[in-house]
Enzyme design. Structure first.
Site, PDB file in Angstrom:
ATOM      1  CG  HIS A 211      12.026   6.212  -6.572  1.00  0.00           C
ATOM      2  ND1 HIS A 211      13.189   5.479  -6.590  1.00  0.00           N
ATOM      3  CD2 HIS A 211      11.449   5.937  -5.379  1.00  0.00           C
ATOM      4  CE1 HIS A 211      13.308   4.801  -5.466  1.00  0.00           C
ATOM      5  NE2 HIS A 211      12.264   5.065  -4.704  1.00  0.00           N
ATOM      6  CB  CYS A 212       6.958   3.421  -7.885  1.00  0.00           C
ATOM      7  SG  CYS A 212       5.331   3.057  -7.224  1.00  0.00           S
ATOM      8  N   PRO A 213       7.573   4.617  -4.615  1.00  0.00           N
ATOM      9  CG  PRO A 213       6.633   6.204  -3.176  1.00  0.00           C
ATOM     10  CD  PRO A 213       6.966   5.958  -4.597  1.00  0.00           C
TER      11      PRO A 213
ATOM     12  CG  ASN B 251      13.402  -1.016  -8.129  1.00  0.00           C
ATOM     13  OD1 ASN B 251      14.348  -0.239  -8.125  1.00  0.00           O
ATOM     14  ND2 ASN B 251      13.464  -2.221  -8.675  1.00  0.00           N
TER      15      ASN B 251
ATOM     16  CB  CYS C 266       4.730   5.847  -7.628  1.00  0.00           C
ATOM     17  SG  CYS C 266       3.570   4.535  -8.000  1.00  0.00           S
TER      18      CYS C 266
END
Lengths: 482, 138
Positions: free
Chosen positions: A191-193, A197, A446
């Site tokens: 999950h990449c802030p 998303n 991320c």
């Protein structure tokens, strides 16, 4: 609630009377009392939707805006202050190439952030019931296998498939449940802030192209800003050159710090793509030879070229969640909210479960009796349901889950046998070892393994687990006051 | 009285659907199990069922196939910044349409006359192929 069960068989005799006093769409076939809702409005995960369901993002998008601002400001400064000098002194190709890179970066960023990462829709009540039946059948046959796992042999490697309590499915291999978005995502990477998303099967290539092009853009801007300052200082001297183009200093600082993390991240993902692994698998060491002599990656195609081509140029699977379709009141709805409340507890650690379960079960009963269960907001668990979330669409006034039709009956049985049913489920959980419990890989930040990840981890890891627990407790308190 | 009525209906609701789960022995490719479920024993014969599922499996394999044409499509899409998909469908989507047509055909010719309804797996998130028994007898 109970009266609906009685009304159904009587419907044929009293149809004219029912049509005037009922409020559900099913019983007024000739007059739609409620407007048709789109499926994204009834989506059970914790996502935000924009443009009538065309755009899909995670709940927390603050860091995404930061990313956007950094890119826009740095590039904007570059084009306004450095490019005029450089295009005259050196070549006008510089702003052109810069422009192309910039557009490519933004395009891939938007594509990564706004598209469906590969969310697996939750099981319909029928499917969930069928799976439950199969599981209880298996465990009643003498020996007791570890509950809710299946083993599959893929290309000679034994892979364990875990059962997701929230989505009520056995997760396909390489899928994982993101606790930040509360969805199972196929080929879950992380999950990449920064892009706001999850990164999964459907948007991994865009994510990779984004970080790759961003590395090129950062290096490009860094190199040419330095060139600009050097050329100017030949004319005017170093200090006055800096004074005449103050923007360059800011750009150099931003690029310098970004370059390490972004280039590092690109390198890391290039390695992952060439060995066909996900960040999740790499961090857990699922296929590392340290685990065992015979441990290898069953998904790899054998050579680097095929792995790269498959990841970047392979067929793009379509979205499995139909965001813009209409909710049909006579088709089975995905996993109902009440089950989601108890099930949510199971996605947390076991210690949270023990404390929270009894309270959650009473809450379930209270909610179903009131019949005012918000169809959408409570599905993430009591926490996200009760707290007034910014940007969430308002809960529907007519609850589609309560509409009377044969597919809803298993759901209603759950409501009525609420306590009993959830007790049996609650009973299973203590038997789950921490390994069996659905892992929350959504916590993975991320960030490049080089240095960046520490700061992001500090931001997210302790915060997410604790805040979720806190949220659930706060949510329960709020619910009880309703 | 409510309770037992709902019990019966729930039994009917559950036993009225038969789910064929995914088969992951070949990896993450979309394939369904060809094992014949016992609930369909008196409705269709094993041969017919296996053929239907096998054809579906082949179609899905075709959709996800890696080869010259899919690479070409991927590269072309990348070069046009994916705007090309505003005009044309992806290969996967084309095969999904083929699958939908195949399922429609199978329902009309084979399953509807025997009181079964085959649902398209895409409507179930490619998790299951479900057969719904439309007649409550048996």
């Amino acid at each position: 609630m109970l009266h609906l069960g009685v009304a159904e068989p009587m419907r044929d005799c009293e149809y004219s009377q029912i049509s005037t006093r009922s409020s559900t769409p099913m019983e007024t076939p000739f007059k739609k009392r409620t407007p048709k809702r789109r499926k994204w409005q009834a989506f059970p995960g914790r996502n935000k939707f924009y443009c009538d369901g065309r755009i899909m993002m995670a709940r927390q998008t603050g860091v995404f805006y930061l990313t956007l601002v950094l890119i826009l400001v740095t590039s904007g400064l570059f084009f306004s202050f450095d490019c005029p000098f450089l295009s005259v002194k050196l070549t006008p190709a510089i702003p052109v190439i810069g422009g192309v890179l910039f557009v490519f970066v933004l395009g891939t960023l938007f594509r990564t952030s706004f598209s469906d990462p590969g969310v697996l829709p939750r099981a319909t009540p029928d499917e969930a019931a069928d799976l439950e039946k199969q599981i209880t059948n298996c465990s009643s046959s003498g020996y007791r296998p570890p509950p809710r796992t299946k083993e599959v042999v893929i290309n000679g490697q034994t892979v364990k498939l875990k059962y997701c309590f929230t989505c009520k499915i056995f997760r396909p291999p390489r899928a994982s449940h993101c606790s930040l978005c509360d969805n199972c995502v196929d080929r879950f990477d992380h999950h990449c802030p920064w892009v706001g998303n999850c990164v999964g099967k459907r948007n991994y290539r865009f994510f990779y192209l984004f970080i790759l092009s961003l590395s090129f853009l950062t290096i490009f801007i860094f190199a040419f800003v330095i060139t600009h300052v050097i050329l100017r200082s030949h004319q005017e001297g170093f200090l006055s050159a800096l004074k005449n183009s103050p923007a360059s200093v800011l750009e150099v600082v931003v690029c310098f710090f970004s370059v390490w993390s972004i280039v590092g991240l690109s390198g890391f993902h290039t390695y992952l793509i060439s060995s066909n692994q996900t960040t999740n698998e790499d961090i857990k060491g699922s296929w590392s030879s340290k685990r065992g002599k015979d441990n290898y990656n069953p998904y790899s195609y054998g050579n680097i070229f095929t792995n790269c081509c498959a990841a970047l140029c392979g067929p793009l699977p379509p979205s499995l969640i139909n965001r813009r379709g209409f909710v049909e009141s006579d088709t089975s709805q995905p996993t109902p909210p009440t089950n989601g409340i108890t099930m949510y507890g199971s996605t947390q650690s076991q210690s949270h479960m023990a404390a929270a379960t009894p309270l959650m079960q009473t809450e379930t009963v209270i909610l179903t009796n009131e019949g005012s269960l918000p169809g959408r907001t409570s599905l993430g668990g009591p926490c996200s349901g009760a707290l007034p979330l910014g940007g969430q669409p308002t809960p529907p006034t007519s609850n589609p889950n309560l509409s009377s039709d044969s597919d809803m009956l298993p759901l209603r049985k759950d409501h009525i046998d609420g306590l009993h049913h959830h007790h049996t489920d609650g009973g299973h959980h203590p038997f789950l070892t921490p390994e069996e419990a659905p892992s929350p890989p959504g916590m993975l930040p991320c960030g490049s393994p080089v240095g960046h990840s520490h700061t992001v981890q500090g931001f997210y890891n302790p915060a997410s687990q604790d805040s979720l627990h806190e949220d659930s407790v706060r949510g329960l308190v709020k619910l009880s006051s309703v | 009285m409510n309770h037992s009525l709902q019990d019966i209906r729930q039994q009917a609701a559950i036993s009225a659907k038969v789910f064929i789960q995914r088969d992951y022995t070949n990896g993450t490719v979309c394939q369904f199990q060809t094992k014949f479920p016992s609930e369909l024993e008196n409705r269709i014969d094993k041969q017919q069922f296996e053929e239907t599922v096998r054809t579906l499996n082949n179609l899905y394999a075709e959709a996800e196939k890696l080869g010259g044409s899919s690479y070409l499509e991927g590269c072309l899409a990348c070069l046009t910044a994916y705007t090309i998909f505003l005009c044309m469908e992806t290969h996967y989507e084309k095969v999904l349409k083929k699958i939908a047509k195949f399922i429609q055909e199978q329902n009309d010719k084979i399953y509807a006359p025997r009181g079964l309804l085959l649902t398209d797996p895409i409507e179930r998130g490619l998790r299951v192929v479900s057969f719904t028994k439309t007649l409550n007898s048996h």
